[in-house]
Scaffold this active site. Structure first.
Site, short mmCIF file in Angstrom:
data_model
loop_
_atom_site.label_atom_id
_atom_site.label_comp_id
_atom_site.label_asym_id
_atom_site.label_seq_id
_atom_site.Cartn_x
_atom_site.Cartn_y
_atom_site.Cartn_z
N HIS A 99 9.54 3.88 -0.91
CA HIS A 99 9.79 4.79 -0.04
C HIS A 99 11.73 5.50 -0.49
O HIS A 99 11.95 6.67 -0.49
CB HIS A 99 10.18 4.11 1.35
CG HIS A 99 9.31 2.96 2.04
ND1 HIS A 99 7.95 3.92 2.24
CD2 HIS A 99 9.12 2.49 1.59
CE1 HIS A 99 7.66 3.19 3.15
NE2 HIS A 99 7.64 2.13 3.02
O1 RIB Z 1 10.67 1.61 6.37
C1 RIB Z 1 11.72 1.54 4.39
C2 RIB Z 1 12.90 2.16 4.55
O2 RIB Z 1 13.19 0.46 4.97
C3 RIB Z 1 13.87 1.00 2.94
O3 RIB Z 1 14.83 1.56 2.62
C4 RIB Z 1 12.76 0.15 2.92
O4 RIB Z 1 13.98 -0.40 1.77
C5 RIB Z 1 13.22 -0.64 3.95
O5 RIB Z 1 14.78 -0.47 4.01
#
Ligand code: RIB
Ligand code: CA
Length: 302
Positions: free
Chosen positions: A238
């Site tokens: 992500h």
């Molecule tokens: O949904 C993904 C996000 O949530 C990313 O930033 C991960 O690190 C969590 O914080």
């Protein structure tokens, strides 16, 4: 490496977190970012661990010259929800890293404003990897400084993709919907990097070998292997997608959308909603995933 200018001056706002750690290591190793500082925010893990992990990652890479400034210990209005099941008790899956070699500063939001007021207008970008609490407080308490921000590129939200907290809500925006609503409607040069693209940038065991060979790459391979937890064969990267888009926007397809954030008390709090008349938000909806992973591996090689 990319079509964007080298040495982009950035502040990284983060809740490390395993995927945050990969993003930070990539930003340090690729040599394309002038990292002014890391601001910590409570999210994946509490603010103490988020701050400590930021210091540990910089110490591991010999970059104790980069300041870490402690940010918000909780969302604007709600209680936070740490993701220990994914990121582990220490937020980094027990990864062996040096202990912090210095103390963090305090007052991330005021520090961000100072940096923005001291820099030429629009010359400093903010790469947001966690809940948007710090950024919302900057907009609220330092509106003049907020107008001087260059790009804000934030991992968050889900448009056509199912959420990872509610059916339509994603963790970063769902953790602090009030903050997300402030940021999305503030008229910033905002690009959201939602689950619609981050779930397509996945690394499994087969790709780990291509990451190894440098300190940053070896650490990332170790982190991603830890991130596989629960027997998953691959994990979406992500937060690294934020750095990859900052560096190589040509790898992403970005649409303009008029968006609002559900800040109600229902199960979809934090969900993105189309809202006629809302300021335009850029949203990355398509990605050249093989190209993104190749750039990640290239950047980790320095
Ligand atoms: O949904 C993904 C996000 O949530 C990313 O930033 C991960 O690190 C969590 O914080
Ligand atoms: Ca994060």
């Amino acid at each position: 490496m990319s079509q964007s200018p080298a040495n982009q001056r950035v502040i990284i706002d983060t809740d490390p977190g395993l995927d945050d750690a990969v993003a930070i290591l990539f930003a340090l190793a690729c040599g394309q970012f002038d990292i002014v500082g890391l601001t910590s925010v409570a999210g994946n893990i509490g603010i103490e661990a988020s701050t400590r992990n930021s210091l540990r990652l910089l110490a591991a890479m010999g970059r104790s010259d980069i300041p870490v400034i402690t940010g918000a210990a909780k969302p604007l209005r709600r209680a936070g929800a740490e993701l220990v099941s994914i990121h582990g008790e220490d937020g980094l899956g027990g990864l062996a890293l040096p202990q912090p070699d210095r103390a963090a500063g305090s007052g991330a939001v005021a520090w961000m404003a100072e940096q923005l007021n001291a820099a030429p207008a629009k010359s400093l970008d903010i790469l947001a990897l966690g809940p948007l609490t710090n950024l919302a407080l900057l907009v609220q308490d330092h509106p003049g400084a907020a107008t001087r921000i260059g790009r804000v590129i934030a991992m968050g939200g889900a448009v056509d993709e199912p959420g990872n907290i509610g059916a339509r809500s994603e963790y970063n925006l769902a953790t602090d919907p009030e903050a997300a609503r402030i940021v999305v409607t503030a008229g910033l040069d905002l690009t959201l990097v939602p689950l619609d693209v981050t779930r397509r940038v996945r690394v499994g065991p087969a790709q780990l070998a291509a990451l190894r060979g440098t300190l940053a790459g070896n650490l990332c391979a170790e982190i991603i292997a830890l991130y596989f937890g629960n027997g998953r064969e691959s994990r979406p990267l992500h937060d690294p997608c934020v750095m990859l888009l900052a560096l190589a926007p040509e790898l992403f397809g970005v649409d303009q959308m008029a968006l609002q954030v559900d800040a109600g008390d229902g199960p979809e709090a934090g969900a993105l909603e189309r809202a006629e008349g809302a300021p335009p938000t850029k949203v990355a909806m398509r990605v050249d995933a093989p190209g993104a992973i190749a750039l990640l591996a290239q950047g980790l090689r320095g």
